[in-house]
Enzyme design. Structure first.
Site, mmCIF file in Angstrom:
data_model
loop_
_atom_site.group_PDB
_atom_site.id
_atom_site.type_symbol
_atom_site.label_atom_id
_atom_site.label_comp_id
_atom_site.label_asym_id
_atom_site.label_seq_id
_atom_site.Cartn_x
_atom_site.Cartn_y
_atom_site.Cartn_z
ATOM 1 N N ASN A 86 1.026 -1.041 -0.053
ATOM 2 C CA ASN A 86 0.009 -0.100 0.188
ATOM 3 C C ASN A 86 0.885 1.284 -0.035
ATOM 4 O O ASN A 86 1.922 1.374 0.662
ATOM 5 C CB ASN A 86 -0.875 0.075 1.072
ATOM 6 C CG ASN A 86 -2.108 -1.160 1.184
ATOM 7 O OD1 ASN A 86 -2.369 -1.526 0.146
ATOM 8 N ND2 ASN A 86 -2.339 -1.619 2.515
ATOM 9 N N HIS A 99 6.268 -2.199 4.017
ATOM 10 C CA HIS A 99 5.824 -3.259 4.558
ATOM 11 C C HIS A 99 5.218 -4.049 3.410
ATOM 12 O O HIS A 99 4.293 -3.679 2.826
ATOM 13 C CB HIS A 99 5.281 -3.451 5.912
ATOM 14 C CG HIS A 99 4.071 -2.423 5.768
ATOM 15 N ND1 HIS A 99 4.301 -0.978 5.772
ATOM 16 C CD2 HIS A 99 2.668 -2.572 5.447
ATOM 17 C CE1 HIS A 99 3.091 -0.354 5.805
ATOM 18 N NE2 HIS A 99 1.969 -1.263 5.618
ATOM 19 N N HIS A 101 2.583 -7.132 2.732
ATOM 20 C CA HIS A 101 1.406 -8.073 3.224
ATOM 21 C C HIS A 101 1.719 -9.116 2.633
ATOM 22 O O HIS A 101 1.439 -9.390 1.337
ATOM 23 C CB HIS A 101 0.272 -7.219 3.124
ATOM 24 C CG HIS A 101 -0.103 -6.205 3.859
ATOM 25 N ND1 HIS A 101 -0.686 -5.694 5.206
ATOM 26 C CD2 HIS A 101 0.308 -4.538 3.342
ATOM 27 C CE1 HIS A 101 -0.972 -4.512 5.316
ATOM 28 N NE2 HIS A 101 -0.328 -4.019 4.511
HETATM 29 P P1 AMP Z 1 -0.737 -0.543 5.941
HETATM 30 O O1 AMP Z 1 -2.115 0.168 6.089
HETATM 31 O O2 AMP Z 1 -0.661 -1.003 4.664
HETATM 32 O O3 AMP Z 1 0.009 0.707 6.269
HETATM 33 O O4 AMP Z 1 -0.397 -1.474 6.928
HETATM 34 C C1 AMP Z 1 -0.052 -1.446 8.202
HETATM 35 C C2 AMP Z 1 -0.259 -2.527 8.806
HETATM 36 O O5 AMP Z 1 0.480 -2.844 9.927
HETATM 37 C C3 AMP Z 1 -1.671 -2.950 9.355
HETATM 38 O O6 AMP Z 1 -2.289 -3.996 8.814
HETATM 39 C C4 AMP Z 1 -1.840 -2.914 10.911
HETATM 40 O O7 AMP Z 1 -2.564 -3.999 11.654
HETATM 41 C C5 AMP Z 1 -0.238 -3.443 11.103
HETATM 42 N N1 AMP Z 1 0.575 -3.178 12.385
HETATM 43 C C6 AMP Z 1 0.547 -1.741 13.093
HETATM 44 N N2 AMP Z 1 0.927 -1.863 13.992
HETATM 45 C C7 AMP Z 1 1.514 -3.189 13.979
HETATM 46 C C8 AMP Z 1 2.431 -3.901 15.165
HETATM 47 N N3 AMP Z 1 2.750 -3.065 16.077
HETATM 48 N N4 AMP Z 1 2.534 -5.233 15.064
HETATM 49 C C9 AMP Z 1 2.113 -5.831 13.851
HETATM 50 N N5 AMP Z 1 1.176 -5.204 13.036
HETATM 51 C C10 AMP Z 1 0.927 -3.930 13.153
#
Ligand code: AMP
Ligand code: ZN
Length: 113
Positions: A86, A99, A101
């Site tokens: 994203n 990141h 997914h």
């Molecule tokens: P995005 O919306 O593509 O930026 O995805 C960010 C992702 O990070 C989301 O799916 C969140 O649930 C995940 N996320 C945020 N904080 C954490 C954390 N501390 N540990 C694991 N996942 C996280």
């Protein structure tokens, strides 16, 4: 800099890590959107997909290799899975550290929401 994924990569914040090496860390998403939802991040702080530049080509490729290995390890490779990056507000990005997914364990819809 205050970055939750830098904190995970450095071991300052707990995460359910499934794989790590000198370049990347993979861990379960805290708010899973599928039975398997893992994030693959570089240890280096790269703000997002748009910030992937020529010096990161090998690292970006390594993230894909690791995602495939984790998919195999978690048993979703044969049935299939989805990889998502994203970028920015309209792309749905909420954490501004690159990141990848890895989503699996259920049938994915297309087009994505
Ligand atoms: P995005 O919306 O593509 O930026 O995805 C960010 C992702 O990070 C989301 O799916 C969140 O649930 C995940 N996320 C945020 N904080 C954490 C954390 N501390 N540990 C694991 N996942 C996280
Ligand atoms: Zn970061």
């Amino acid at each position: 800099m205050n970055c939750v994924f830098c904190d995970i990569a450095a071991g300052r914040r707990q995460a359910a890590i499934v794989y790590e090496d000198e370049q990347v860390v993979a861990f379960h998403d805290i708010n899973p959107q599928a039975p398997v939802h893992v994030l693959v991040i570089p240890r280096e702080h790269i703000p997002g997909p748009l910030a992937i530049a020529a010096p990161h080509e090998a690292l970006a490729g390594h993230m894909l290799v690791v995602a495939g290995q984790v998919a195999q390890d978690l048993g979703i490779a044969t049935d299939g899975y989805r990889l998502v990056l994203n970028q920015g507000t309209l792309g749905g990005q909420s954490v501004f550290h690159l990141h990848l997914h890895l989503l699996g364990g259920r049938r994915m819809r297309w087009p994505p929401g």
